[in-house]
Design an enzyme around this catalytic site. Structure first.
Site, PDB file in Angstrom:
ATOM      1  N   TYR A   1      49.296  50.034  35.020  1.00 26.41           N
ATOM      2  CA  TYR A   1      50.496  49.262  35.381  1.00 26.41           C
ATOM      3  C   TYR A   1      51.412  49.070  34.172  1.00 26.41           C
ATOM      4  O   TYR A   1      51.721  50.055  33.499  1.00 26.41           O
ATOM      5  CB  TYR A   1      50.088  47.925  36.030  1.00 26.41           C
TER       6      TYR A   1
ATOM      7  N   LYS B   1      41.781  53.484  44.200  1.00 22.39           N
ATOM      8  CA  LYS B   1      43.087  54.062  44.571  1.00 22.39           C
ATOM      9  C   LYS B   1      43.193  55.529  44.135  1.00 22.39           C
ATOM     10  O   LYS B   1      43.935  56.308  44.728  1.00 22.39           O
ATOM     11  CB  LYS B   1      44.227  53.271  43.924  1.00 22.39           C
TER      12      LYS B   1
ATOM     13  N   TYR C   1      42.784  49.356  53.479  1.00 19.51           N
ATOM     14  CA  TYR C   1      43.053  49.145  52.047  1.00 19.51           C
ATOM     15  C   TYR C   1      42.084  48.114  51.434  1.00 19.51           C
ATOM     16  O   TYR C   1      41.534  48.329  50.348  1.00 19.51           O
ATOM     17  CB  TYR C   1      44.515  48.715  51.853  1.00 19.51           C
TER      18      TYR C   1
HETATM   19  O1  DON Z   1      45.210  44.578  46.134  1.00 22.18           O
HETATM   20  C1  DON Z   1      44.729  43.930  45.200  1.00 22.18           C
HETATM   21  O2  DON Z   1      45.340  43.039  44.640  1.00 22.18           O
HETATM   22  C2  DON Z   1      43.326  44.291  44.757  1.00 22.18           C
HETATM   23  N1  DON Z   1      42.533  44.714  45.867  1.00 22.18           N
HETATM   24  C3  DON Z   1      43.323  45.399  43.737  1.00 22.18           C
HETATM   25  C4  DON Z   1      44.135  45.088  42.509  1.00 22.18           C
HETATM   26  C5  DON Z   1      43.618  45.713  41.270  1.00 22.18           C
HETATM   27  O3  DON Z   1      42.474  46.054  41.139  1.00 22.18           O
HETATM   28  C6  DON Z   1      44.573  45.782  40.121  1.00 22.18           C
HETATM   29  N2  DON Z   1      43.923  46.338  38.953  1.00 22.18           N
HETATM   30  N3  DON Z   1      43.843  46.085  37.835  1.00 22.18           N
END
Ligand code: DON
Length: 304
Positions: free
Chosen positions: A240, A66, A188
């Site tokens: 987060y 991201k 995405y």
């Molecule tokens: O969209 C999602 O849930 C995953 N592709 C990415 C989430 C993620 O890596 C959160 N990180 N700690």
């Protein structure tokens, strides 16, 4: 500084740690990873390399990507970007829905899922061949033409990505998604499926440790001002609802992914990547955070 010696010392200390959490399984393919893997790689801005453990093994970088999509969208869109996504820490989990309705479809920041979906939408609007052009960008900043998406992981997430579908539909209803929902989601999921080793990951983020300059080609990737802002967003939003704790314990701008990877940078010094697939309750690598905490404590250098 002899980083290799420090890596060995910290690893010894961490071998006693229990309760490292669980590997992510909500993306079924991620559940097949060996939970005992552990790797670390540090690249200095003078191209010195230090590593430990499974540092040459590929893993899914997930949300770490991201930051790279943010960098490319910021380059394309400039300051107008901030009309569609905020820069405030969310204090919520990465896939939370509830602030989004309150904020009328404007995500709190570009590193939570909703924010990364808006960034994906912007890139789909700007790029001629979004997936090809994006991976070409990642290859150029990593200095590595072999970096690629993993279709197995992307497909696996597509099947179970109901939360992301909910987020993007809600934003579409507020007019903050301009393109076809399925096209943006596909972009995405692919973005998140990119695989790298710790070595590749630390090299890819080195430009953010050098104020936006590609350390391989010496070309500027983004301006000094934009590089500052991207690092600030990593510092405040990269973990987060654990962003404050990561800042408190580690003191470096960084970003995590549910594949168990973490990358962090120390400006004008280094970029460090760690990988340990078992996650804590906030979805961040348990051992990765503990390792980095001990690392900046041991080296006595952070940005603070
Ligand atoms: O969209 C999602 O849930 C995953 N592709 C990415 C989430 C993620 O890596 C959160 N990180 N700690």
């Amino acid at each position: 500084m002899n980083y290799n010696k420090i890596f060995i010392k910290i690893n010894k200390e961490l071998s006693k740690t229990e309760d490292l959490g669980e590997v992510a399984t909500y993306i079924p393919e991620l559940g097949n990873v060996d939970s005992t893997k552990f790797g670390v790689h540090l690249t200095t801005i003078n191209h010195k390399h230090y590593q430990f453990g499974d540092a040459e093994e590929k893993f899914s970088i997930q949300s770490i990507a991201k930051v790279l999509s943010l960098v490319l969208a910021y380059k394309q869109e400039g300051e107008k970007l901030w009309e569609r996504v905020g820069v405030e820490p969310s204090g919520t989990s990465f896939n939370s829905l509830f602030q989004l309705e309150f904020n009328k479809g404007i995500p709190r920041n570009p590193l939570i899922n909703s924010g990364a979906l808006v960034i994906s939408d912007i890139l789909v609007s700007h790029l001629k061949n979004p997936k090809d052009d994006f991976i070409a960008f990642v290859r150029s900043i990593s200095g590595n033409p072999n970096i690629d998406y993993c279709s197995r992981i992307a497909e696996s997430e597509k099947i179970t990505g109901h939360r992301n579908a909910a987020l993007i539909n809600l934003m579409k209803s507020f007019g903050n998604i301009k393109n076809d929902i399925d096209v943006v989601l596909d972009f995405y999921f692919n973005l998140c499926s990119i695989e790298m080793t710790c070595r590749e990951l630390s090299q890819t983020f080195l430009f953010l440790a050098d104020y936006g300059v590609n350390p391989f080609t010496k070309e500027r990737v983004i301006s000094i001002s934009k590089s500052k802002r991207v690092n600030a967003i990593m510092q405040t939003c990269g973990f987060y609802d654990e962003a404050g704790e990561f800042t408190f314990k580690v003191g470096l701008p960084g970003k995590s992914g549910v594949g168990g990877g973490i990358v962090a940078i120390l400006p004008k010094k280094y970029s460090i990547a760690v990988w340990s697939p078992r996650l804590n309750k906030k979805g961040n690598s348990s051992k990765g955070i503990k390792f980095l905490e001990l690392f900046t404590t041991e080296t006595e250098i952070s940005i603070f």
